[in-house]
Design an enzyme around this catalytic site. Sequence first.
Site, PDB file in Angstrom:
ATOM      1  N   ASN A  11       0.883  -1.159   0.000  1.00  0.00           N
ATOM      2  CA  ASN A  11       0.000   0.000   0.000  1.00  0.00           C
ATOM      3  C   ASN A  11       0.922   1.211   0.000  1.00  0.00           C
ATOM      4  O   ASN A  11       1.564   1.503   1.005  1.00  0.00           O
ATOM      5  CB  ASN A  11      -0.892   0.004   1.245  1.00  0.00           C
ATOM      6  CG  ASN A  11      -1.774   1.231   1.329  1.00  0.00           C
ATOM      7  OD1 ASN A  11      -1.584   2.207   0.604  1.00  0.00           O
ATOM      8  ND2 ASN A  11      -2.737   1.190   2.221  1.00  0.00           N
ATOM      9  N   GLY A  13       0.434   4.194   0.318  1.00  0.00           N
ATOM     10  CA  GLY A  13       0.065   5.205   1.292  1.00  0.00           C
ATOM     11  C   GLY A  13       0.546   4.892   2.703  1.00  0.00           C
ATOM     12  O   GLY A  13       0.372   5.687   3.611  1.00  0.00           O
ATOM     13  N   CYS A  14       1.174   3.741   2.885  1.00  0.00           N
ATOM     14  CA  CYS A  14       1.633   3.287   4.200  1.00  0.00           C
ATOM     15  C   CYS A  14       3.144   3.437   4.309  1.00  0.00           C
ATOM     16  O   CYS A  14       3.888   2.887   3.490  1.00  0.00           O
ATOM     17  CB  CYS A  14       1.236   1.822   4.385  1.00  0.00           C
ATOM     18  SG  CYS A  14       1.952   1.034   5.839  1.00  0.00           S
ATOM     19  N   GLY A  15       3.589   4.163   5.327  1.00  0.00           N
ATOM     20  CA  GLY A  15       5.023   4.382   5.513  1.00  0.00           C
ATOM     21  C   GLY A  15       5.793   3.092   5.730  1.00  0.00           C
ATOM     22  O   GLY A  15       6.883   2.908   5.176  1.00  0.00           O
ATOM     23  N   ARG A  18       6.170   1.344   2.410  1.00  0.00           N
ATOM     24  CA  ARG A  18       7.187   2.007   1.578  1.00  0.00           C
ATOM     25  C   ARG A  18       8.598   1.679   2.081  1.00  0.00           C
ATOM     26  O   ARG A  18       9.513   1.441   1.289  1.00  0.00           O
ATOM     27  CB  ARG A  18       6.976   3.524   1.561  1.00  0.00           C
ATOM     28  CG  ARG A  18       5.755   3.971   0.791  1.00  0.00           C
ATOM     29  CD  ARG A  18       5.712   5.485   0.583  1.00  0.00           C
ATOM     30  NE  ARG A  18       5.883   6.263   1.795  1.00  0.00           N
ATOM     31  CZ  ARG A  18       4.898   6.661   2.600  1.00  0.00           C
ATOM     32  NH1 ARG A  18       3.640   6.329   2.308  1.00  0.00           N
ATOM     33  NH2 ARG A  18       5.148   7.391   3.658  1.00  0.00           N
TER      34      ARG A  18
END
Length: 118
Positions: A11, A13-15, A18
């Site tokens: 995802n 949008g997830c730190g 990433r």
Amino acid sequence: MTDFPITIFHNPGCGTSRNVLAMIREAGHEPSVVEYLKRPWTRQQLAELMAQGHVTPRDWLRVRGTPAEELGLTAPDVSDDAILDAMVAHPILVERPIVATPKGVALCRPKERVLDLL
């Protein structure tokens, strides 16, 4: 480059997701990246990943920032099948990132868990 297949269910949008992707790449691997919010799970796929990871649907249920509580999924008597069905219907309910390699399948929280799979 990688000498074995690596898949990250990601995802962007997830730190943490990433960071895990960056760690895989920094280790010299180029994984297959599956953005599961754009290409949702199939029930069979998710069940197989859980079996390979030796976890239950409840183990991978994401509560924060999801409709898990509204859907009644956090109650102790909710079945694994009900949670799995909800995860397929609402992919955001699956905790992330999940990484699959020939060494195993794991939810990489904390992010350092990915190192055991590389």
